[in-house]
Motif scaffolding. Structure first.
Motif, mmCIF file in Angstrom:
data_model
loop_
_atom_site.group_PDB
_atom_site.id
_atom_site.type_symbol
_atom_site.label_atom_id
_atom_site.label_comp_id
_atom_site.label_asym_id
_atom_site.label_seq_id
_atom_site.Cartn_x
_atom_site.Cartn_y
_atom_site.Cartn_z
ATOM 1 N N GLY A 1 47.371 28.444 36.454
ATOM 2 C CA GLY A 1 47.562 28.947 35.098
ATOM 3 C C GLY A 1 46.534 29.997 34.726
ATOM 4 O O GLY A 1 45.903 30.615 35.573
ATOM 5 N N GLY A 2 46.372 30.175 33.420
ATOM 6 C CA GLY A 2 45.507 31.228 32.916
ATOM 7 C C GLY A 2 44.035 30.987 33.205
ATOM 8 O O GLY A 2 43.601 29.851 33.429
ATOM 9 N N ILE A 3 43.252 32.079 33.166
ATOM 10 C CA ILE A 3 41.815 31.993 33.408
ATOM 11 C C ILE A 3 41.064 32.667 32.271
ATOM 12 O O ILE A 3 41.580 33.558 31.608
ATOM 13 C CB ILE A 3 41.437 32.665 34.756
ATOM 14 C CG1 ILE A 3 39.978 32.370 35.119
ATOM 15 C CG2 ILE A 3 41.692 34.171 34.718
ATOM 16 C CD1 ILE A 3 39.601 32.807 36.517
ATOM 17 N N GLY A 4 39.844 32.199 32.022
ATOM 18 C CA GLY A 4 38.976 32.841 31.048
ATOM 19 C C GLY A 4 38.969 32.148 29.701
ATOM 20 O O GLY A 4 39.189 30.939 29.599
ATOM 21 N N HIS A 5 38.748 32.922 28.648
ATOM 22 C CA HIS A 5 38.604 32.365 27.312
ATOM 23 C C HIS A 5 39.830 31.567 26.890
ATOM 24 O O HIS A 5 39.717 30.552 26.203
ATOM 25 C CB HIS A 5 38.341 33.499 26.323
ATOM 26 C CG HIS A 5 38.260 33.044 24.898
ATOM 27 N ND1 HIS A 5 37.297 32.160 24.456
ATOM 28 C CD2 HIS A 5 39.023 33.355 23.819
ATOM 29 C CE1 HIS A 5 37.466 31.943 23.158
ATOM 30 N NE2 HIS A 5 38.511 32.649 22.749
ATOM 31 N N THR A 6 41.006 32.018 27.288
ATOM 32 C CA THR A 6 42.246 31.314 26.946
ATOM 33 C C THR A 6 42.845 30.633 28.169
ATOM 34 O O THR A 6 44.046 30.383 28.227
ATOM 35 C CB THR A 6 43.265 32.280 26.323
ATOM 36 O OG1 THR A 6 43.443 33.399 27.212
ATOM 37 C CG2 THR A 6 42.781 32.790 24.979
ATOM 38 N N GLY A 7 42.019 30.338 29.150
ATOM 39 C CA GLY A 7 42.505 29.763 30.387
ATOM 40 C C GLY A 7 42.646 28.251 30.336
ATOM 41 O O GLY A 7 42.324 27.591 29.344
ATOM 42 N N THR A 8 43.114 27.701 31.431
ATOM 43 C CA THR A 8 43.264 26.256 31.572
ATOM 44 C C THR A 8 41.931 25.638 32.007
ATOM 45 O O THR A 8 41.062 26.328 32.560
ATOM 46 C CB THR A 8 44.339 25.916 32.610
ATOM 47 O OG1 THR A 8 43.873 26.308 33.912
ATOM 48 C CG2 THR A 8 45.643 26.640 32.311
ATOM 49 N N ASP B 1 36.888 41.128 29.125
ATOM 50 C CA ASP B 1 35.971 40.088 28.669
ATOM 51 C C ASP B 1 36.670 38.745 28.478
ATOM 52 O O ASP B 1 36.044 37.691 28.585
ATOM 53 C CB ASP B 1 35.244 40.505 27.387
ATOM 54 C CG ASP B 1 36.190 40.812 26.235
ATOM 55 O OD1 ASP B 1 37.398 41.016 26.470
ATOM 56 O OD2 ASP B 1 35.711 40.881 25.084
ATOM 57 N N PHE B 2 37.977 38.751 28.205
ATOM 58 C CA PHE B 2 38.700 37.478 28.107
ATOM 59 C C PHE B 2 38.766 36.799 29.481
ATOM 60 O O PHE B 2 38.713 35.580 29.584
ATOM 61 C CB PHE B 2 40.112 37.699 27.562
ATOM 62 C CG PHE B 2 40.233 37.353 26.098
ATOM 63 C CD1 PHE B 2 41.141 36.415 25.659
ATOM 64 C CD2 PHE B 2 39.425 37.969 25.163
ATOM 65 C CE1 PHE B 2 41.250 36.083 24.316
ATOM 66 C CE2 PHE B 2 39.524 37.651 23.819
ATOM 67 C CZ PHE B 2 40.437 36.706 23.388
ATOM 68 N N THR B 3 38.894 37.594 30.549
ATOM 69 C CA THR B 3 38.978 37.035 31.895
ATOM 70 C C THR B 3 37.638 36.498 32.364
ATOM 71 O O THR B 3 37.554 35.427 32.981
ATOM 72 C CB THR B 3 39.495 38.106 32.873
ATOM 73 O OG1 THR B 3 40.814 38.506 32.466
ATOM 74 C CG2 THR B 3 39.545 37.581 34.295
ATOM 75 N N THR B 4 36.563 37.219 32.082
ATOM 76 C CA THR B 4 35.232 36.814 32.564
ATOM 77 C C THR B 4 34.495 35.935 31.563
ATOM 78 O O THR B 4 33.351 35.554 31.807
ATOM 79 C CB THR B 4 34.363 38.041 32.834
ATOM 80 O OG1 THR B 4 34.080 38.717 31.594
ATOM 81 C CG2 THR B 4 35.047 39.010 33.801
#
Length: 625
Positions: A282-289, A311-314
């Protein structure tokens, strides 16, 4: 021997030229400029307007828009759904019509999506000076409002002579068709030049094919990449939008099946693996799983494929915490491949993934690592089930229960579109993408108002595909105008309109950074002057109906599921309107930080507390060198 020529106006010549441009990849040919959106004013009506009329729909299909920005959004939706192999043009008048393009152009360029912008411009001859809507600059006579498009365009030119169109148009096509360079391209067209006639060489109107390259990885870079993967104990792939643009999903699956390396996805890369693949986290980062972010914190090698590392990813530089973590970036652009001091594979995503799979023959991650991430995935699926489910079918649905109801209705071929608000976070964490084109999130620019016109663009690109535009009330009020276009064109897009009485996403963020939801609610002013009174008595469903949509109102979970099924079965543009339960949000908590700087000094206690938390979080930030 004289060269055969054809006498046409500049606008007529441009339309004819655009109609015979093609891309070709893997032996499949696509029309590069599939149609033109337009709103006409004095800056383009007698030039491009007349030229499009004279050419006819068979030469250049025309689409009538209601807002210049939203026409660009529609073109972006169209191009993204077709893997950037086909684009659309947008023509406007001078003045506000041209400046309205800027937001759409920024969105296209940031997301690396091709769109051709054709704004009118002031007289090249200066015979009418100043003219209506002209910006007069006291020290630069050659400046026009179109210069605002320069920083958000990958190519910009002002065509001040007829013959200058030839090299300019060719360069424009080169950029649009180049997977490493593409974005918004602007040809500013002075209104007098548009109508000027010229003897054009016939070769200018010959069919021209722009081959979309699949550059292979450099052998030295590939060998270094293979050594890095073989020596890693906890590798993690970060799948970005470049996988979709390259149509590299099967190549990614082959690599993962062979090696067992898990995959976490950015907003643009979600759906690179089907949600039920055992290695899809699934998703990664600030809105990740939680499983993606937990593995990211302990990964010793992060393999970025087609990602920009926002920046959302890291998590604003706080996610990849292993002291020895290193990066390997596979990207068609060197600019993105070199981020985070990475080893690089500058190549096409599909070509690079295939080369890696072959070179890694026989290599597989430790079985204990596979077991670890598969167990984490199973735990997260239980979180999704809980967020999607509803104990009481007659209750007002939460936003995540709305997503659960939609998940139960859509098929593998459906496309779900969103861009801004609280929905991107919920979707990134929870949505179960069933196909590579289903999850259509514009999160490079996160532009409110993108969803409805983008749904039109996707529907044009893939007629008959069920398309869902998911919007909150704040986003809806930004740009509902293209509903009229959908009705006019008979495009059966589905709009899911969520009423939560304000900017819910920023309201939540505001609360965490000490701004106490200031200015985020849609309410009357109270006696103390704040917007804390009763909710405004707006009826957005009635508004959508007034623009020509069929509207289905749902108050409960059961009614919502029934309305969504009815909308999907309809052959008319349909809106499902629902007021969600905001008092009991069911979204899982954020799994990683995002840096929104908090006031360093403040008198209000909420801001003081928020600053303390900010200082604690920012201490984990690191630069990967």
């Amino acid at each position: 021997m004289s060269t055969p020529t054809r006498r046409l106006t500049v606008a007529q010549a441009l339309v004819r030229f655009l109609s015979v441009q093609y891309t070709e990849r893997d032996g499949v040919r696509h029309r590069l400029i599939a149609g033109t959106w337009g709103i006409f004013g004095h800056g383009n009506v007698a030039g491009l307007g007349q030229a499009l009329l004279e050419a006819g729909e068979g030469v250049m299909p025309f689409h009538q828009g209601r807002n210049e920005q939203s026409m660009v959004h529609a073109a972006v939706g169209h191009a993204r759904h077709l893997d950037r192999l086909s684009a659309q043009a947008v023509t406007t008048s001078i003045g506000p019509g041209a400046t309205n393009l800027v937001t759409g152009a920024a969105l296209a360029t940031i997301n690396r999506i091709p769109v051709l912008l054709l704004p009118g411009d002031y007289f090249a001859t200066r015979t009418a000076d100043p003219l209506l809507q002209q910006l007069e600059h006291p020290t630069e006579a050659d400046v026009s409002v179109n210069d605002t498009l320069r920083p958000v365009s990958r190519w910009f030119d002002r065509v001040t002579r007829p013959e200058a169109l030839i090299p300019s148009a060719l360069n424009a096509m080169r950029i649009l068709a180049d997977p490493a360079e593409t974005g918004a391209v602007t040809l500013a067209l002075p209104q007098d030049v548009q109508a000027e006639a010229y003897d054009w060489p016939e070769e200018f109107f010959a069919d021209r094919v722009w081959r979309v390259r699949r550059p292979a990885p450099d052998p030295v870079e590939l060998a270094e990449a293979v050594r890095a993967v073989r020596s890693a104990a906890r590798p993690l792939i970060v799948a970005g939008g470049g996988i979709h643009h390259s149509k590299a999903e099967e190549a990614l699956k082959a690599l993962v099946d062979a090696t067992g390396i898990p995959v976490a996805s950015t907003q643009a890369g979600k759906g690179s693996l089907r949600h039920d693949h055992p290695a899809d986290l699934g998703g990664i980062g600030h809105t990740g799983t939680s499983v993606s972010d937990d593995l990211a914190r302990t990964a010793d090698l992060v393999i970025g494929v087609g990602t920009r590392y926002t920046d959302f990813t890291t998590a604003s530089g706080t996610l990849f915490l292993d002291p020895g973590v290193r990066f390997l970036n596979l990207n068609i652009t060197g600019f993105d491949a070199h981020k985070l001091a990475a080893r690089t594979l500058v190549c096409d995503a599909r070509a690079g993934l295939k080369a890696l799979t072959e070179a890694l023959s026989g290599h597989r991650v430790d079985p204990a690592y596979e077991s670890e991430y598969r167990t984490g995935k199973e735990r997260w699926e239980q979180v999704v089930d809980a967020a999607f489910g509803a104990a009481d079918e007659n209750a007002v649905p939460t936003q995540t229960q709305l997503l659960g109801a939609l998940d139960a209705v859509v098929g593998d071929e459906d496309v779900v579109i969103n861009a801004a608000g609280s929905l991107p976070g919920d979707l990134h964490k929870l949505w179960r993408a069933r196909g590579p084109r289903q999850y259509h999130l514009e999160y490079g620019y996160s532009c409110m108002g993108y969803e409805i016109p983008a749904a039109i663009g996707v529907q044009q690109a893939s007629p008959g595909t069920p398309v869902w535009a998911l919007v909150g009330d704040g986003t809806y009020l930004m740009m509902p105008t293209e509903i009229v276009t959908a009705v006019q064109e008979g495009l059966p897009i589905n709009l899911v309109l969520i009423q939560n009485h304000g900017y819910a996403s920023i309201g939540g963020l505001s609360e965490t950074v000490g701004a106490e939801r200031f200015g985020t609610a849609y309410r009357y002013r109270a006696a103390d002057g704040t917007f804390s009174g009763a909710p405004l008595p707006v009826d957005l469903a009635a508004n959508a109906a007034s623009l020509g949509m069929d509207v289905l109102r749902a108050k409960t979970v059961r009614e919502l599921r029934e309305a969504l099924a009815a909308a999907r079965a309809s052959d008319r543009p349909t809106c499902v309107y629902v007021e969600t339960d905001t008092a009991n949000p069911a979204a899982p908590p954020t799994e990683a930080w995002w840096d929104v700087p908090v006031a360093e000094t403040a008198s209000r206690e909420a801001a003081v507390r928020a600053r303390g938390e900010y200082d604690r979080q920012v201490a984990d930030r690191r630069r990967h060198l």
